[in-house]
Design a protein around this motif. Structure first.
Motif, mmCIF file in Angstrom:
data_model
loop_
_atom_site.group_PDB
_atom_site.id
_atom_site.type_symbol
_atom_site.label_atom_id
_atom_site.label_comp_id
_atom_site.label_asym_id
_atom_site.label_seq_id
_atom_site.Cartn_x
_atom_site.Cartn_y
_atom_site.Cartn_z
ATOM 1 N N TYR A 35 0.923 -1.171 0.054
ATOM 2 C CA TYR A 35 0.140 0.084 0.012
ATOM 3 C C TYR A 35 1.048 1.129 -0.046
ATOM 4 N N LEU A 45 -4.021 0.511 -2.434
ATOM 5 C CA LEU A 45 -3.407 -0.564 -2.738
ATOM 6 C C LEU A 45 -2.763 -0.556 -4.000
ATOM 7 N N TYR A 48 -1.002 -6.907 -4.964
ATOM 8 C CA TYR A 48 -0.880 -8.015 -3.919
ATOM 9 C C TYR A 48 -0.562 -9.198 -4.566
ATOM 10 N N GLN A 107 -5.998 -8.355 7.503
ATOM 11 C CA GLN A 107 -4.780 -8.261 6.901
ATOM 12 C C GLN A 107 -4.005 -7.420 8.224
ATOM 13 N N ARG B 31 -17.969 -8.890 1.571
ATOM 14 C CA ARG B 31 -17.812 -10.012 2.440
ATOM 15 C C ARG B 31 -17.461 -9.764 3.789
ATOM 16 N N LEU B 34 -13.931 -4.054 8.049
ATOM 17 C CA LEU B 34 -13.022 -4.132 9.164
ATOM 18 C C LEU B 34 -12.677 -2.616 9.451
ATOM 19 N N TYR B 36 -9.850 -0.230 11.631
ATOM 20 C CA TYR B 36 -8.292 -0.103 12.024
ATOM 21 C C TYR B 36 -8.314 1.251 12.633
ATOM 22 N N GLN B 38 -5.156 3.822 13.373
ATOM 23 C CA GLN B 38 -3.724 4.275 13.003
ATOM 24 C C GLN B 38 -3.262 5.544 13.816
ATOM 25 N N PRO B 43 -1.593 0.852 10.568
ATOM 26 C CA PRO B 43 -2.828 0.661 11.207
ATOM 27 C C PRO B 43 -2.916 -0.477 11.819
ATOM 28 N N PHE B 45 -5.257 -3.530 13.551
ATOM 29 C CA PHE B 45 -6.756 -3.983 13.569
ATOM 30 C C PHE B 45 -7.469 -4.049 14.996
ATOM 31 N N MET B 48 -13.631 -6.919 12.987
ATOM 32 C CA MET B 48 -14.031 -7.353 11.700
ATOM 33 C C MET B 48 -15.429 -7.756 11.847
ATOM 34 N N THR B 50 -19.222 -9.100 10.068
ATOM 35 C CA THR B 50 -19.614 -9.803 8.888
ATOM 36 C C THR B 50 -20.975 -9.906 8.721
ATOM 37 N N LEU B 88 -9.625 4.142 10.450
ATOM 38 C CA LEU B 88 -9.841 3.733 9.095
ATOM 39 C C LEU B 88 -11.007 2.696 8.985
ATOM 40 N N ARG B 94 -14.152 -8.818 -1.778
ATOM 41 C CA ARG B 94 -13.641 -10.059 -2.621
ATOM 42 C C ARG B 94 -14.394 -10.428 -3.669
ATOM 43 N N ASP B 99 -8.450 -10.269 -3.520
ATOM 44 C CA ASP B 99 -8.486 -9.943 -2.181
ATOM 45 C C ASP B 99 -8.513 -8.422 -1.713
ATOM 46 N N LYS B 100 -8.997 -7.716 -2.317
ATOM 47 C CA LYS B 100 -8.551 -6.245 -2.082
ATOM 48 C C LYS B 100 -9.418 -5.657 -0.887
ATOM 49 N N LEU B 101 -8.866 -4.871 -0.161
ATOM 50 C CA LEU B 101 -9.646 -4.144 0.995
ATOM 51 C C LEU B 101 -9.938 -2.721 0.334
ATOM 52 N N PHE B 103 -10.215 0.987 1.348
ATOM 53 C CA PHE B 103 -10.154 2.033 2.396
ATOM 54 C C PHE B 103 -11.077 3.159 2.210
#
Lengths: 118, 113
Positions: A35, A45, A48, A107, B31, B34, B36, B38, B43, B45, B48, B50, B88, B94, B99-101, B103
């Protein structure tokens, strides 16, 4: 566990120089993320990997940026040639990379490399 | 285009106040969401989420997700100066093998004594 390890923590270089940032993910994690964070654009991002294979590099700004993951415990992000607008904090993150349905993936971030290009 | 929007952008409070941070999202394939925290570095965690309506709690922090209205809130009660940070929100969107987050830009919280 030491967590995600990045080096160097700070890098100051001159425009036109090559910069290499390094990352060691958490042992056992299969996904690794690079990132970039700036005040203007927030956290973006870049690229990855999953199981050492680049999956999505659509965030890489241009051809000056390249990333490799030669094995499960090491990755590099290279900028050549560097420009002042590349100045930012670069984070590496890793996750288990689980693809199982219903299994969320978290992550974990490294401490970051603060890059300044003069 | 997938997006995550956080509000407010910045918040200044006194110790002991309660704050609510907001995160709304529009993504194609949700999915999880999350949170975070910072501070001056990476950052870290927090939560999470769901499932809708199930509150996650950790000390003075709590969070809940509404998948119908597409938002989440993060509450911090009895704030302390150590809570000062950027918070954040990220959505795991996904799709296939991505597998992108995604933000949000974050909420900067400053807690003064």
């Amino acid at each position: 566990d030491a967590g995600v390890i990045q080096s160097p923590r700070h890098e100051v270089t001159e425009m036109g120089q090559e910069v290499t940032l390094r990352c060691k993910p958490i042992s056992g994690h299969n996904s690794l993320f690079w990132y970039r964070q700036t005040m203007m654009r927030g956290l973006e991002l870049l690229i990855y990997f999953n199981n050492n294979v680049p999956i999505d590099d659509s965030g890489m700004p241009e051809d000056r940026f390249s990333a490799k993951m030669p094995n499960a415990s090491f990755s590099t992000l290279k900028i050549q040639p560097s420009e002042p607008r590349d100045s930012a904090v670069y984070f590496c993150a890793s996750s288990l990379g689980s693809r199982l349905a219903g299994v969320p993936d978290t992550q974990y971030f490294g401490p970051g490399t603060r890059l300044t290009v003069l | 285009e997938d997006k995550v929007v956080q509000s407010p952008l910045s918040l200044v409070v006194h110790e002991g106040d309660t704050v609510t941070l907001n995160c709304s999202y529009e993504v194609t394939n949700f999915r999880s969401l999350l949170w975070y925290k910072q501070e001056k570095k990476a950052p870290t965690f927090l939560f999470m989420l769901t499932s809708s309506g199930i509150e996650k709690k950790s000390g003075r922090l709590s969070s809940i997700l509404d998948k119908k209205e597409l938002f989440s809130i993060l509450n911090i009660t009895a704030t302390q100066t150590g809570d000062s940070a950027v918070y954040l929100c990220a959505v795991d969107a996904r799709l296939y093998n991505t597998d992108k987050l995604i933000f949000g830009t974050g909420t900067r919280l400053q807690v003064f004594p």
